[in-house]
Design a protein around this motif. Structure first.
Motif, PDB file in Angstrom:
ATOM      1  N   GLN A 120       0.853  -1.182   0.000  1.00 13.11           N
ATOM      2  CA  GLN A 120       0.000   0.000   0.000  1.00 13.11           C
ATOM      3  C   GLN A 120       0.895   1.241   0.000  1.00 13.11           C
ATOM      4  O   GLN A 120       1.885   1.297   0.720  1.00 13.11           O
ATOM      5  CB  GLN A 120      -0.894   0.019   1.247  1.00 13.11           C
ATOM      6  N   LYS A 161      -7.893   3.386   0.657  1.00 13.26           N
ATOM      7  CA  LYS A 161      -8.205   2.999   2.037  1.00 13.26           C
ATOM      8  C   LYS A 161      -7.497   3.966   2.951  1.00 13.26           C
ATOM      9  O   LYS A 161      -6.270   3.961   3.039  1.00 13.26           O
ATOM     10  CB  LYS A 161      -7.764   1.569   2.315  1.00 13.26           C
ATOM     11  N   PHE A 164      -4.162   5.634   1.918  1.00  5.42           N
ATOM     12  CA  PHE A 164      -3.330   4.728   1.121  1.00  5.42           C
ATOM     13  C   PHE A 164      -3.985   4.381  -0.216  1.00  5.42           C
ATOM     14  O   PHE A 164      -5.205   4.287  -0.329  1.00  5.42           O
ATOM     15  CB  PHE A 164      -3.054   3.440   1.900  1.00  5.42           C
ATOM     16  N   ILE A 166      -4.155   1.367  -2.961  1.00  7.45           N
ATOM     17  CA  ILE A 166      -3.929  -0.081  -3.000  1.00  7.45           C
ATOM     18  C   ILE A 166      -4.145  -0.589  -4.422  1.00  7.45           C
ATOM     19  O   ILE A 166      -5.174  -0.294  -5.043  1.00  7.45           O
ATOM     20  CB  ILE A 166      -4.883  -0.814  -2.034  1.00  7.45           C
TER      21      ILE A 166
END
Length: 280
Positions: A120, A161, A164, A166
Motif C-alpha cells: 500500500q 483505504k 493509502f 492499494i
C-alpha cells in the motif's frame, strides 16, 4: 482527375475516416493504448500495406517508393521491413504509461513488501518512504499523480483505504472474454471494411454491403426493430451456416478450395446528437 475533384475526394475520405475511427480511438484510450503506440503501429501498417499491394511489375517496391507512397521516412521503412523479415513482433514494445507505473510498483524494491507483493502506498507521502506520487514521478514527471489516480480509480485498477492507494489484484490481468471479443472485432470489422473498400476501388462485381438506417424514433420503436433484426439476422446466419457446412464438406479436399467468405450481421442504436444528424 482535376485538382478540385481530387480535393473533394480527399475531403470525403477524411470525413469517413474520422467517423469510423472515433469508436476505435475511444476503445484504445479506454484500454490504455497511447497515441505514440498507435502512431508507431500505423507507421508499420502503412509500410506493410504498401509493400503488399503497390508493387510494380511483380517486383517488391523499393524503400524510396514506399516513402513516396506513404510519407514514412526511408530510415523507418528500412527498419520496419527488416523487422518483418526477421519475424520481429510488429506491435511496438513500448508500454503504456499505466503499464510502466504498474510494472515498477510490482517489481521495484521501494514499492514491494517482504513477500514481493506490491505494498500500500501513501497517497501523499512526505516522509522518506516512497509513496504514490513518487512512483508516478519516477516514470513521468510531466503527468500529475492526481490525474493518474483519478483515472485508475475509474478503471478499478486501484482503490483507496484511508490515506493509502492499494493496487487491485485484478489490475492488468488477462481477460479471456475481452481477448475473444477483440479477436472478433479485428476479423469482423476488417472484412466489413475490406468489403467497403473493395466496392470503392473495384467497380466490377461489388460485394454485398447494405444497411437500414432510420432516425427520429422512440426508444420503444427502436427496441421493437432490434427484436425483429435479432430474430431475422440469427435465422439468416443459421441458414447460411447449414449450407456452408455442406459445401465445405464437399470442397475441402479439392485443389481449388482456396477461397473464404464471411457474412456479418450487426446492430447499433444510440440517442441522436441534438446538433448532428447521426450519433458517432
Amino acid at each position: 482527375m482535376s485538382q478540385n475533384g481530387y480535393n473533394k475526394t480527399q475531403a470525403a475520405l477524411v470525413k469517413a475516416v474520422i467517423m469510423l475511427c472515433k469508436p476505435l480511438i475511444r476503445l484504445l484510450i479506454e484500454k490504455g493504448m497511447t497515441f505514440p503506440q498507435f502512431r508507431e503501429l500505423m507507421k508499420e501498417l502503412y509500410v506493410e500495406v504498401a509493400d503488399k499491394h503497390f508493387s510494380l511489375d511483380d517486383n517488391k517496391p523499393s524503400d524510396s517508393r514506399i516513402f513516396v507512397l506513404t510519407g514514412v521516412h526511408r530510415k523507418d521503412v528500412k527498419r520496419i521491413r527488416q523487422q518483418a523479415e526477421s519475424g520481429s513482433e510488429q506491435i511496438t514494445s513500448s508500454a503504456s504509461l499505466s503499464g510502466e507505473i504498474v510494472a515498477r510498483w510490482t517489481s521495484m524494491p521501494d514499492y514491494i513488501d517482504d513477500k514481493g507483493k506490491p505494498r500500500q502506498l501513501l497517497k501523499n507521502s512526505k516522509s522518506n518512504e516512497a509513496g504514490f506520487e513518487q512512483l508516478v514521478s519516477s516514470v513521468n514527471k510531466d503527468v500529475r499523480p492526481k490525474v493518474i489516480l483519478e483515472e485508475w480509480l475509474r478503471l478499478n485498477i486501484v482503490r483507496l483505504k484511508d490515506d493509502f492507494v492499494i493496487l487491485n489484484k485484478s489490475a492488468f490481468v488477462t481477460n479471456k472474454e475481452f481477448t475473444e471479443m477483440a479477436y472478433y472485432l479485428g476479423h469482423n470489422v476488417h472484412d466489413h471494411m475490406a468489403s467497403c473498400v473493395n466496392n470503392i476501388l473495384v467497380e466490377a462485381d461489388p460485394m454485398l454491403e447494405r444497411s437500414v438506417y432510420y432516425a427520429s424514433l422512440t426508444e420503444d420503436s427502436v427496441n421493437k426493430l432490434k427484436t425483429i433484426a435479432s430474430k431475422k439476422g440469427n435465422d439468416l446466419l443459421q441458414h447460411l451456416n447449414k449450407q456452408a457446412i455442406k459445401l465445405y464438406d464437399a470442397d475441402k479436399h479439392k485443389d481449388d478450395a482456396t477461397h473464404r467468405m464471411r457474412l456479418g450481421v450487426y446492430w447499433y442504436q444510440a440517442q441522436l446528437d441534438k446538433d448532428k444528424e447521426s450519433e458517432e
